[in-house]
Design a protein around this motif. Sequence first.
Motif, PDB file in Angstrom:
ATOM      1  N   PRO A 293       0.834  -1.209   0.000  1.00 27.92           N
ATOM      2  CA  PRO A 293       0.000   0.000   0.000  1.00 27.92           C
ATOM      3  C   PRO A 293       0.863   1.251   0.000  1.00 27.92           C
ATOM      4  CG  PRO A 293      -0.093  -1.106   2.128  1.00 27.92           C
ATOM      5  CD  PRO A 293       0.649  -1.996   1.218  1.00 27.92           C
ATOM      6  N   PRO A 294       0.416   2.309  -0.680  1.00 35.27           N
ATOM      7  CA  PRO A 294       1.238   3.502  -0.834  1.00 35.27           C
ATOM      8  C   PRO A 294       1.240   4.434   0.372  1.00 35.27           C
ATOM      9  CG  PRO A 294      -0.826   3.795  -1.996  1.00 35.27           C
ATOM     10  CD  PRO A 294      -0.838   2.399  -1.459  1.00 35.27           C
ATOM     11  N   MET A 295       0.461   4.147   1.413  1.00 41.16           N
ATOM     12  CA  MET A 295       0.380   5.066   2.543  1.00 41.16           C
ATOM     13  C   MET A 295       0.706   4.358   3.843  1.00 41.16           C
ATOM     14  SD  MET A 295      -3.771   5.362   3.003  1.00 41.16           S
ATOM     15  CE  MET A 295      -4.144   5.368   1.263  1.00 41.16           C
ATOM     16  N   SER A 296       1.051   5.151   4.844  1.00 41.64           N
ATOM     17  CA  SER A 296       1.344   4.582   6.163  1.00 41.64           C
ATOM     18  C   SER A 296       0.028   4.219   6.862  1.00 41.64           C
ATOM     19  CB  SER A 296       2.108   5.606   7.012  1.00 41.64           C
ATOM     20  OG  SER A 296       1.258   6.714   7.296  1.00 41.64           O
ATOM     21  N   THR A 297       0.151   3.442   7.927  1.00 44.28           N
ATOM     22  CA  THR A 297      -1.040   3.060   8.704  1.00 44.28           C
ATOM     23  C   THR A 297      -1.702   4.281   9.310  1.00 44.28           C
ATOM     24  OG1 THR A 297      -0.037   0.928   9.228  1.00 44.28           O
ATOM     25  CG2 THR A 297      -1.873   1.642  10.601  1.00 44.28           C
ATOM     26  N   LEU A 298      -0.900   5.220   9.804  1.00 42.24           N
ATOM     27  CA  LEU A 298      -1.460   6.431  10.410  1.00 42.24           C
ATOM     28  C   LEU A 298      -2.270   7.218   9.377  1.00 42.24           C
ATOM     29  CD1 LEU A 298      -1.697   8.158  12.934  1.00 42.24           C
ATOM     30  CD2 LEU A 298       0.362   9.395  12.218  1.00 42.24           C
ATOM     31  N   THR A 299      -1.753   7.311   8.163  1.00 38.39           N
ATOM     32  CA  THR A 299      -2.491   8.014   7.109  1.00 38.39           C
ATOM     33  C   THR A 299      -3.784   7.290   6.789  1.00 38.39           C
ATOM     34  OG1 THR A 299      -0.407   8.793   6.161  1.00 38.39           O
ATOM     35  CG2 THR A 299      -2.356   8.944   4.764  1.00 38.39           C
ATOM     36  N   ALA A 300      -3.721   5.973   6.790  1.00 37.91           N
ATOM     37  CA  ALA A 300      -4.929   5.188   6.515  1.00 37.91           C
ATOM     38  C   ALA A 300      -5.981   5.398   7.593  1.00 37.91           C
ATOM     39  CB  ALA A 300      -4.575   3.701   6.406  1.00 37.91           C
ATOM     40  N   PHE A 301      -5.555   5.594   8.816  1.00 40.26           N
ATOM     41  CA  PHE A 301      -6.494   5.822   9.912  1.00 40.26           C
ATOM     42  C   PHE A 301      -6.936   7.279  10.012  1.00 40.26           C
ATOM     43  CE2 PHE A 301      -7.657   2.227  12.319  1.00 40.26           C
ATOM     44  CZ  PHE A 301      -6.647   1.290  12.199  1.00 40.26           C
ATOM     45  N   PHE A 302      -6.251   8.154   9.272  1.00 41.84           N
ATOM     46  CA  PHE A 302      -6.555   9.585   9.352  1.00 41.84           C
ATOM     47  C   PHE A 302      -8.052   9.893   9.194  1.00 41.84           C
ATOM     48  CE2 PHE A 302      -6.672  14.018   8.578  1.00 41.84           C
ATOM     49  CZ  PHE A 302      -7.352  14.226   7.387  1.00 41.84           C
ATOM     50  N   PRO A 303      -8.763   9.319   8.202  1.00 38.77           N
ATOM     51  CA  PRO A 303     -10.187   9.656   8.060  1.00 38.77           C
ATOM     52  C   PRO A 303     -10.999   9.339   9.312  1.00 38.77           C
ATOM     53  CG  PRO A 303      -9.419   8.417   6.164  1.00 38.77           C
ATOM     54  CD  PRO A 303      -8.329   8.369   7.178  1.00 38.77           C
ATOM     55  N   TYR A 304     -10.667   8.266   9.985  1.00 35.25           N
ATOM     56  CA  TYR A 304     -11.460   7.865  11.155  1.00 35.25           C
ATOM     57  C   TYR A 304     -11.121   8.710  12.376  1.00 35.25           C
ATOM     58  CZ  TYR A 304     -12.300   4.260   7.841  1.00 35.25           C
ATOM     59  OH  TYR A 304     -12.633   3.626   6.677  1.00 35.25           O
ATOM     60  N   ILE A 305      -9.867   9.155  12.443  1.00 34.71           N
ATOM     61  CA  ILE A 305      -9.500  10.091  13.504  1.00 34.71           C
ATOM     62  C   ILE A 305     -10.202  11.420  13.263  1.00 34.71           C
ATOM     63  CG2 ILE A 305      -7.573  11.368  14.548  1.00 34.71           C
ATOM     64  CD1 ILE A 305      -5.766   9.006  13.674  1.00 34.71           C
ATOM     65  N   LEU A 306     -10.192  11.878  11.997  1.00 38.81           N
ATOM     66  CA  LEU A 306     -10.860  13.135  11.650  1.00 38.81           C
ATOM     67  C   LEU A 306     -12.353  13.045  11.936  1.00 38.81           C
ATOM     68  CD1 LEU A 306     -10.839  15.956  10.297  1.00 38.81           C
ATOM     69  CD2 LEU A 306     -11.094  14.812   8.103  1.00 38.81           C
ATOM     70  N   LEU A 307     -12.973  11.931  11.550  1.00 38.87           N
ATOM     71  CA  LEU A 307     -14.408  11.763  11.751  1.00 38.87           C
ATOM     72  C   LEU A 307     -14.757  11.780  13.238  1.00 38.87           C
ATOM     73  CD1 LEU A 307     -17.226  11.097  10.617  1.00 38.87           C
ATOM     74  CD2 LEU A 307     -16.647   8.684  10.819  1.00 38.87           C
ATOM     75  N   SER A 308     -13.955  11.076  14.036  1.00 38.80           N
ATOM     76  CA  SER A 308     -14.207  11.050  15.485  1.00 38.80           C
ATOM     77  C   SER A 308     -14.076  12.445  16.071  1.00 38.80           C
ATOM     78  CB  SER A 308     -13.233  10.096  16.178  1.00 38.80           C
ATOM     79  OG  SER A 308     -13.391   8.787  15.690  1.00 38.80           O
ATOM     80  N   ALA A 309     -13.073  13.199  15.591  1.00 42.11           N
ATOM     81  CA  ALA A 309     -12.876  14.559  16.103  1.00 42.11           C
ATOM     82  C   ALA A 309     -14.049  15.456  15.724  1.00 42.11           C
ATOM     83  CB  ALA A 309     -11.566  15.134  15.557  1.00 42.11           C
ATOM     84  N   ILE A 310     -14.483  15.378  14.463  1.00 40.81           N
ATOM     85  CA  ILE A 310     -15.617  16.200  14.007  1.00 40.81           C
ATOM     86  C   ILE A 310     -16.875  15.841  14.794  1.00 40.81           C
ATOM     87  CG2 ILE A 310     -17.171  16.652  12.075  1.00 40.81           C
ATOM     88  CD1 ILE A 310     -14.796  16.335  10.197  1.00 40.81           C
ATOM     89  N   ALA A 311     -17.142  14.544  14.921  1.00 40.20           N
ATOM     90  CA  ALA A 311     -18.359  14.101  15.605  1.00 40.20           C
ATOM     91  C   ALA A 311     -18.370  14.563  17.057  1.00 40.20           C
ATOM     92  CB  ALA A 311     -18.474  12.577  15.525  1.00 40.20           C
ATOM     93  N   THR A 312     -17.229  14.423  17.726  1.00 39.37           N
ATOM     94  CA  THR A 312     -17.153  14.816  19.133  1.00 39.37           C
ATOM     95  C   THR A 312     -17.301  16.328  19.281  1.00 39.37           C
ATOM     96  OG1 THR A 312     -15.669  12.945  19.477  1.00 39.37           O
ATOM     97  CG2 THR A 312     -15.781  14.580  21.227  1.00 39.37           C
ATOM     98  N   ALA A 313     -16.618  17.070  18.408  1.00 43.60           N
ATOM     99  CA  ALA A 313     -16.665  18.527  18.508  1.00 43.60           C
ATOM    100  C   ALA A 313     -18.070  19.059  18.232  1.00 43.60           C
ATOM    101  CB  ALA A 313     -15.665  19.152  17.530  1.00 43.60           C
ATOM    102  N   THR A 314     -18.709  18.580  17.185  1.00 44.95           N
ATOM    103  CA  THR A 314     -20.025  19.102  16.821  1.00 44.95           C
ATOM    104  C   THR A 314     -21.089  18.691  17.809  1.00 44.95           C
ATOM    105  OG1 THR A 314     -20.361  17.217  15.336  1.00 44.95           O
ATOM    106  CG2 THR A 314     -19.523  19.234  14.347  1.00 44.95           C
ATOM    107  N   SER A 315     -20.844  17.615  18.550  1.00 41.94           N
ATOM    108  CA  SER A 315     -21.852  17.165  19.510  1.00 41.94           C
ATOM    109  C   SER A 315     -21.636  17.763  20.886  1.00 41.94           C
ATOM    110  CB  SER A 315     -21.842  15.640  19.612  1.00 41.94           C
ATOM    111  OG  SER A 315     -22.132  15.052  18.375  1.00 41.94           O
ATOM    112  N   LEU A 316     -20.379  17.843  21.309  1.00 38.43           N
ATOM    113  CA  LEU A 316     -20.087  18.227  22.692  1.00 38.43           C
ATOM    114  C   LEU A 316     -19.918  19.723  22.906  1.00 38.43           C
ATOM    115  CD1 LEU A 316     -17.652  15.463  24.029  1.00 38.43           C
ATOM    116  CD2 LEU A 316     -20.031  15.859  24.637  1.00 38.43           C
ATOM    117  N   ILE A 317     -19.486  20.433  21.868  1.00 35.54           N
ATOM    118  CA  ILE A 317     -19.263  21.876  22.048  1.00 35.54           C
ATOM    119  C   ILE A 317     -20.576  22.593  21.766  1.00 35.54           C
ATOM    120  CG2 ILE A 317     -17.916  23.866  21.323  1.00 35.54           C
ATOM    121  CD1 ILE A 317     -15.713  21.921  20.458  1.00 35.54           C
TER     122      ILE A 317
END
Lengths: 544, 84
Positions: A293-317
């Motif tokens: 695969p052309p990307m690192s594991t961290l890059t592959a997980f980036f969308p799910y980290i971003l999604l979790s951050a967006i979901a938490t921020a939009t819900s909790l703040i």
Amino acid sequence: MQLPVDLFHWVLSALPIAALAFFMIQLRWGAQQAGAMGVIVVTGIALLFFRAPLETLGVAGAKGVWDAVSILFVIWPALLLFHVMKRAGGYESMRRGITAMSRNELFIIVALGWVFTSFLQAVDGFGTPIAIVAPLLVAFGVKPIYAVAIPIIAHIWAKFFGTLGVGWLATLQVVQLDESTILATALESSLMLSFQALMGGFTVVWMYGRWEAVKHGWPLVLIIGGIQALGQFPAVLVDPALGAFLPATAALIALFPLSRWRRYAEPAESIVRRPAMSVSHTGLSADTARSVPPMSTLTAFFPYILLSAIATATSLIGPVADVLGRFTVGFPFPGTATGFGVVTEAQDTYSALAPLAHPGAGLLVTAVVTWVLFVRRGYERTWQAGLAVKDRSTLVSLLITAIPASVPIVTFLVMASMMNHAGQTQTLALGLSAVAPAAVYAFLANGIGAVGAFATSSSTSSNVLFSDLQVNVAQIKGLPVSTILAAQSAGGALGNAIAPANIVMGASTAGINGKEGIIMRKTLPWTAAAFAVTGAVTVALAYL
Amino acid sequence: MRALVLNKTMYLGVSFVLLLVSLPLISAGTTAGASAEVPAGASGPGAGLLWAGLVCLAVGIVLLPIQRLLTGTDDEDPDSPDDD
């Protein structure tokens, strides 16, 4: 309202649901055809036996289409993200990274299929957990059927207090309770959901490797399940809206020290039979297995980290949630009535949707950002160049998968809306309450919630539909209101394990459209067991 | 017509569009020009829109089992080693 609550009309009311289950499970029809048959059956019964005018059914149908839009707003971005990841080799990178993190397959499946799914349900809901986790499990080598069934079952405990308490808040909107009853309902709901958390965990482990896996995994299940189950009680005392979020987050954090425990860091040699896994651990074709695969594991997980951050921020703040929730869209509908006096009120904006605050918006942002990132870094071009058979373009792939997933969801919700407007849903619940003695009704109360969730694919909708009825029946039969309402909530949660729309959502992102009936065969036994346990707990709370 | 029935994405796409289109048609048809004296609905000013919406809803739904009856299947892979 003068609904005829007799055996004949009760059986007729159950027929659309029975027809749906028959076509999907017994005849193995695809969800879209089975859902369409359900709509045809409910239309005929409503017109012929429930005195529902054609215009009433038309309004109900249109409302059902609008109800589906909220779910489709999750499915389409989730599938877009899925195809972006797939075309760029993201899942292969993820699979290799996960394998390197822990060499214990069971631990990884518990982490993804139970703990991460529950966390996503706690912050997002609307089917997002299934749509996101099913392809992750497939990438790890889980058979697609199990990749859908496992997260569906495992996230049930987090449904009621999940999405930061949407189901709980919706329930309070439709019933009038004093403070002490509200608190008792929250605590008793937590108790019933605790059993679902533990049952879900053990079922996931058993599905993976049968009794050998249970023998290996029981400490892990008790620790994670204990955190989720017991964590609800202090959480609901702080704020019931955090009743799932706090314990789900605690369980996610607990994975890190648990992954260092030798028992779960090393492969489990005792588990030989693994029916949930593909023959090869990669579960992929030899073509893909050879490609790096052309990307690192961290890059592959980036969308799910971003999604979790967006979901938490939009819900909790709070201020963010307020601003995003200001823009709403919806359609006006007139009031309707049937010949039996079943009335729905006119609404200027039916079920207003706040698109910017909806989880689908966060998913869409995540998918688009990821797409741009992967294209600009050349991941898609590099990964596709290494494949003997190229994938279709992202947009074509999206249409081919999203449309077959969307149609059945629309048909299910049209069916549910028509049943409600014609009075069939009410007949089902009223009939049950009329014939059952108090103790029997207490046992069956969570079944009413489950039927509501099955019909609408939403625990929130089930609670909105039936909470008031359950409170009234509890008062008539001398049963504790908090206990019966908790049973309704727990039933509304567990009914999602067989809810067709949830199953369709998972099947579409796991790439197995048309297999919905087979998935339901996996989740139905668990649902039946959870119903029985919840019923027993309800009776115990009502009479002890 | 044959292509519509045999191509899964095509017939599902047609069904999907019809179902989506029915929503604004029925909403407008049942609320357009409504007043205390002139109710909206089947006999009101929006009758044409309402009936168009009902037809879209009905065709969008009925198209699905008709496709199965004409072709005998809706599955691309009815058997799979993952079915255990």
